[in-house]
Scaffold this motif. Structure first.
Motif, short mmCIF file in Angstrom:
data_model
loop_
_atom_site.label_atom_id
_atom_site.label_comp_id
_atom_site.label_asym_id
_atom_site.label_seq_id
_atom_site.Cartn_x
_atom_site.Cartn_y
_atom_site.Cartn_z
N LYS A 1 72.25 107.26 -78.34
CA LYS A 1 73.16 108.27 -78.90
C LYS A 1 74.42 107.62 -79.48
O LYS A 1 74.98 108.08 -80.48
CB LYS A 1 73.53 109.30 -77.83
N LYS A 2 74.86 106.55 -78.83
CA LYS A 2 76.04 105.84 -79.38
C LYS A 2 75.72 105.22 -80.74
O LYS A 2 76.55 105.22 -81.65
CB LYS A 2 76.49 104.75 -78.40
N HIS A 3 74.52 104.71 -80.86
CA HIS A 3 74.11 104.16 -82.17
C HIS A 3 74.08 105.28 -83.22
O HIS A 3 74.47 105.06 -84.37
CB HIS A 3 72.73 103.51 -82.07
N LEU A 4 73.63 106.46 -82.80
CA LEU A 4 73.57 107.58 -83.75
C LEU A 4 74.98 107.93 -84.23
O LEU A 4 75.20 108.22 -85.41
CB LEU A 4 72.91 108.81 -83.12
N GLU A 5 75.94 107.90 -83.30
CA GLU A 5 77.34 108.19 -83.69
C GLU A 5 77.84 107.15 -84.69
O GLU A 5 78.74 107.42 -85.48
CB GLU A 5 78.25 108.17 -82.44
N ASN A 6 77.21 105.99 -84.64
CA ASN A 6 77.64 104.90 -85.52
C ASN A 6 76.76 104.80 -86.77
O ASN A 6 76.68 103.76 -87.41
CB ASN A 6 77.60 103.59 -84.72
N GLY A 7 76.04 105.89 -87.09
CA GLY A 7 75.32 105.92 -88.36
C GLY A 7 73.84 105.64 -88.29
O GLY A 7 73.17 105.61 -89.34
N ALA A 8 73.30 105.42 -87.09
CA ALA A 8 71.85 105.16 -86.99
C ALA A 8 71.07 106.43 -87.31
O ALA A 8 71.59 107.53 -87.22
CB ALA A 8 71.50 104.66 -85.59
N VAL A 9 69.80 106.24 -87.69
CA VAL A 9 68.91 107.38 -87.95
C VAL A 9 68.05 107.59 -86.71
O VAL A 9 67.48 106.64 -86.17
CB VAL A 9 68.00 107.11 -89.18
N GLU A 10 67.94 108.85 -86.29
CA GLU A 10 67.21 109.14 -85.05
C GLU A 10 65.70 109.05 -85.23
O GLU A 10 65.17 109.35 -86.31
CB GLU A 10 67.56 110.56 -84.58
N LEU A 11 65.04 108.65 -84.17
CA LEU A 11 63.57 108.70 -84.12
C LEU A 11 63.21 109.72 -83.06
O LEU A 11 63.52 109.53 -81.88
CB LEU A 11 62.98 107.33 -83.77
N MET A 12 62.61 110.82 -83.49
CA MET A 12 62.26 111.92 -82.58
C MET A 12 60.75 111.92 -82.36
O MET A 12 59.97 111.53 -83.23
CB MET A 12 62.68 113.27 -83.17
N TYR A 13 60.34 112.40 -81.19
CA TYR A 13 58.90 112.61 -80.96
C TYR A 13 58.73 113.65 -79.87
O TYR A 13 59.37 113.56 -78.82
CB TYR A 13 58.21 111.30 -80.55
N GLY A 14 57.92 114.65 -80.13
CA GLY A 14 57.70 115.71 -79.14
C GLY A 14 58.99 116.42 -78.75
O GLY A 14 59.15 116.81 -77.60
N GLY A 15 59.91 116.55 -79.70
CA GLY A 15 61.18 117.23 -79.43
C GLY A 15 62.20 116.38 -78.69
O GLY A 15 63.28 116.84 -78.34
N LYS A 16 61.86 115.12 -78.42
CA LYS A 16 62.79 114.25 -77.67
C LYS A 16 63.28 113.11 -78.54
O LYS A 16 62.55 112.63 -79.41
CB LYS A 16 62.06 113.63 -76.47
N LEU A 17 64.49 112.65 -78.24
CA LEU A 17 65.02 111.46 -78.89
C LEU A 17 64.36 110.24 -78.25
O LEU A 17 64.50 110.03 -77.04
CB LEU A 17 66.55 111.40 -78.70
N VAL A 18 63.61 109.48 -79.03
CA VAL A 18 62.88 108.34 -78.44
C VAL A 18 63.31 107.00 -79.04
O VAL A 18 62.75 105.96 -78.70
CB VAL A 18 61.36 108.50 -78.60
N GLY A 19 64.31 107.04 -79.92
CA GLY A 19 64.76 105.77 -80.49
C GLY A 19 65.63 105.99 -81.71
O GLY A 19 66.01 107.13 -82.02
N CYS A 20 65.96 104.90 -82.37
CA CYS A 20 66.75 105.01 -83.60
C CYS A 20 66.55 103.76 -84.45
O CYS A 20 66.01 102.75 -83.99
CB CYS A 20 68.24 105.18 -83.28
#
Lengths: 109, 515
Positions: B151-170
């Motif tokens: 989530k910290k990476h997402l705040e810093n501009g990363a793109v989320e990787l979702m699967y099955g409704g869950k955040l599984v990476g970026c």
């Protein structure tokens, strides 16, 4: 209709006056040609582009319509459009474009 | 005559509905509007992986059914799935998105793909059972983190990787200020690279060639990798070859919008024909930007969003083995700059000029493969049945040339055309999806030749108003004809030389005598 194309048509109508602009369409499908004709007359029906809510009322024809064909040198028309005319649903396209032209065009070519 | 042959082709698809939502251009543009009806409604139109596997056009891509079988399946195809067919086909596979995240991590050499710890463990186990991935490959998945760190990476501009409704990476950005290395561009390029790696691994499997025997790679996807000083600097080709294990290869990237793959194949054949390389791979991965491209129309018409797969392919062009179909380099079709953009001028140049040079007629080509987009994707968006429009153009010109009667146009289209089955991934539909099938049909003696046609909308780059088109003929191999050793009669050459010298002396003598 492509948003960038909408912008270019709007800019040209602003620059030269809508009464001096005629749009010639080239889309291959009746539905797409109809949407394009609607966009440059009544405004973008998808409300996505610069012509959303902007009724330019431009004169609009498709390249395969008889009015355009009559205005072009037959040899040039044959060379540029002849084969396409054999392939496309000319009647369907003309019907769609005419529908919007008659309903929303404020200007005539 | 060419000495280059097509030794095999692979095709892969990746079901990527979550990537579609974070990297597809249509979805990203719609997200700029907080009240977008499309974004609210699209969730109800996203297909499951099983539905994507059972979708007939996808099965045609990987080779479990043939393009000809598509004619017999009732439309809409999304309402007539083929149950019971495998994700694996004889040309490749349809990979699920969770495994693809793992493959992206395997393909990443700059620690940009970060997977959630637990998810990563599960994926490593799944991928360890994948037929084409080794333990070394799977062990490359090292960048793991807990959800808070992601989530910290997402705040810093990363793109989320979702699967099955869950955040599984970026996917992180690769530079703080360089837009060409932003997280958006990096997920785009890593998805291209990873899907191309998968296609290349399949190519090695279906052809049986050792990875180390590949000499050169031409990459022809839709993306560009580079940095802000050289946006399209490259080079996907070597990056893909590195992960696929092609240690003896080098390579470069080739572009031309949707015509790119055909340009690349002709170049590959020329490199082989010249003797520079023996084995050249042409490869391309998928385009995340085009996921959901016509989604608005699909949702409005109550359909599933059918553009939920990335496409990748690879073709091996090798030195003549006397068996595999040849590429006729003696009659390439090209659309020259001065030809103009009229559709008939384009078709004349790319279809009929090469036939004329070989003394062939329209019906001498068993199958034409222009743009092979799945019509079920394009028709709702008002673009019609693109392959059929191309076939009708080819037929109409044949009528004008007196090679076909007008009333036979439909039967010509039926016989020499192919039902569109490729996802609208730009470069993927443009001729190349048929190569695997045509090669097999030629080898089986059911076809003699096919024409692969690439067409590209160059005007989209705003550098020119030009259109592009290029084609080549794929033909049954006539076998290697060994030239009979010629015995050169030196005496006749010597006699001629002496005669000429004698005439020269005689002339010279007369000239000298007259002075």
């Amino acid at each position: 209709m492509d948003l960038e194309i909408q912008k270019r048509i709007k800019d040209l109508a602003d620059e030269y006056g809508p009464e001096n602009v005629v749009v010639i369409l080239g889309g291959a499908e009746p539905e797409a040609a109809g949407i394009a004709a609607e966009t440059v007359t009544n405004g973008d029906p998808t409300f996505a582009g610069p012509l959303a809510g902007v009724s330019l009322g431009l004169a609009v024809y498709h390249i395969v319509e008889s009015e355009v064909k009559a205005a072009v040198d037959p040899a040039v028309y044959e060379e540029q459009v002849g084969v396409v005319e054999m392939v496309l649903d000319v009647e369907g396209i003309a019907r769609e474009v005419k529908k919007y032209r008659e309903q929303y065009s404020k200007y005539r070519a | 005559m060419s000495n280059a042959v097509i030794s095999g082709a692979s095709y892969v698809l990746v079901h990527a509905p979550n990537i579609m939502m974070v990297a597809g251009t249509t979805q990203l543009l719609e997200k700029e509007n907080p009240n977008s009806e499309y974004i609210k409604r699209i969730k109800d139109h996203i297909r499951s992986y099983d539905d994507a596997v059972a979708y007939p056009p996808n099965q045609a891509c990987i080779g479990n059914i043939s393009p000809e079988d598509m004619r017999n399946i009732k439309r809409p195809w999304y309402e007539n799935p083929i149950k019971g067919l495998s994700r694996f086909g004889r040309y490749g596979e349809i990979m699920p998105e969770d495994e693809f995240y793992g493959l992206m991590a395997i393909s990443d050499v700059f620690d940009l793909v970060i997977l959630e710890r637990e998810f990563a463990e599960g994926i490593k186990q799944k991928l360890s059972r994948h037929p084409l991935l080794s333990e070394n490959d799977v062990n490359r998945i090292k960048m793991v983190a807990d959800e808070d760190a992601i989530k910290k990476h997402l705040e810093n501009g990363a793109v989320e990787l979702m699967y099955g409704g869950k955040l599984v990476g970026c996917v992180r950005k690769a530079h703080d200020r360089d837009e060409t290395l932003s997280a958006h561009v990096m997920i785009e390029n890593l998805a291209t690279k990873a899907s191309a790696v998968l296609a290349l691994r399949y190519l090695l499997k279906v052809t049986g060639i050792a990875s180390t025997d590949v000499d050169y790679i031409i990459e022809c996807s839709e993306e560009a990798c580079g940095d802000m000083n050289q946006r399209g600097g490259g080079n996907f080709a070597k990056a893909i070859g590195e992960i696929a294990g092609c240690g003896n290869a080098t390579g470069a990237d080739m572009r031309g919008f949707c015509a790119g793959p055909t340009h690349a194949l002709i170049s590959a054949a020329a490199l082989v024909n010249s003797g520079i390389y023996k084995n050249v791979v042409v490869v391309a991965g998928g385009a995340t930007a085009k996921l959901g491209m016509n989604g608005r129309d699909h949702v409005n018409k109550g359909m599933p969003v059918l553009e939920d797969v990335l496409g990748g392919f690879a073709v091996l062009v090798s030195a003549n083995d006397g068996v595999n179909p040849i590429i006729r380099l003696d009659s390439i079709g090209k659309h020259p700059i001065a030809a103009g953009a009229a559709p008939q001028a384009v078709m004349q140049n790319i279809v009929y000029n090469p036939l004329d040079r070989l003394g062939l007629k329209a019906f001498d080509v068993d199958k034409y493969a222009p743009e092979l987009q799945n019509p079920e994707i394009t028709e709702p968006a008002g673009a019609g049945d693109v392959p059929r429009a191309n076939y009708r153009m080819i037929a109409a010109i044949a009528v004008k040339r007196g090679e076909l009667r007008k009333e036979d146009m439909d039967s010509f289209v039926e016989k020499h055309g192919v039902t569109g089955f490729a996802p609208t991934q730009g470069h993927i539909p443009s001729g190349v999806p048929i190569i695997g099938y045509v090669r097999e049909q030629i080898l089986a003696g059911n076809m003699k030749r096919a024409m692969i046609i690439g067409k590209g909308s160059l005007f989209l780059a705003r550098m020119t108003n030009l259109f592009d088109g290029i084609s080549f003929i794929m033909e049954k191999n006539p076998g290697i004809q060994k030239e009979a050793a010629k015995t050169i009669d030196v005496s006749s050459y010597l006699a001629e030389a002496f005669r000429e010298f004698a005439e020269y002396l005689e002339t010279r003598g007369k000239v000298d005598a007259s002075r």
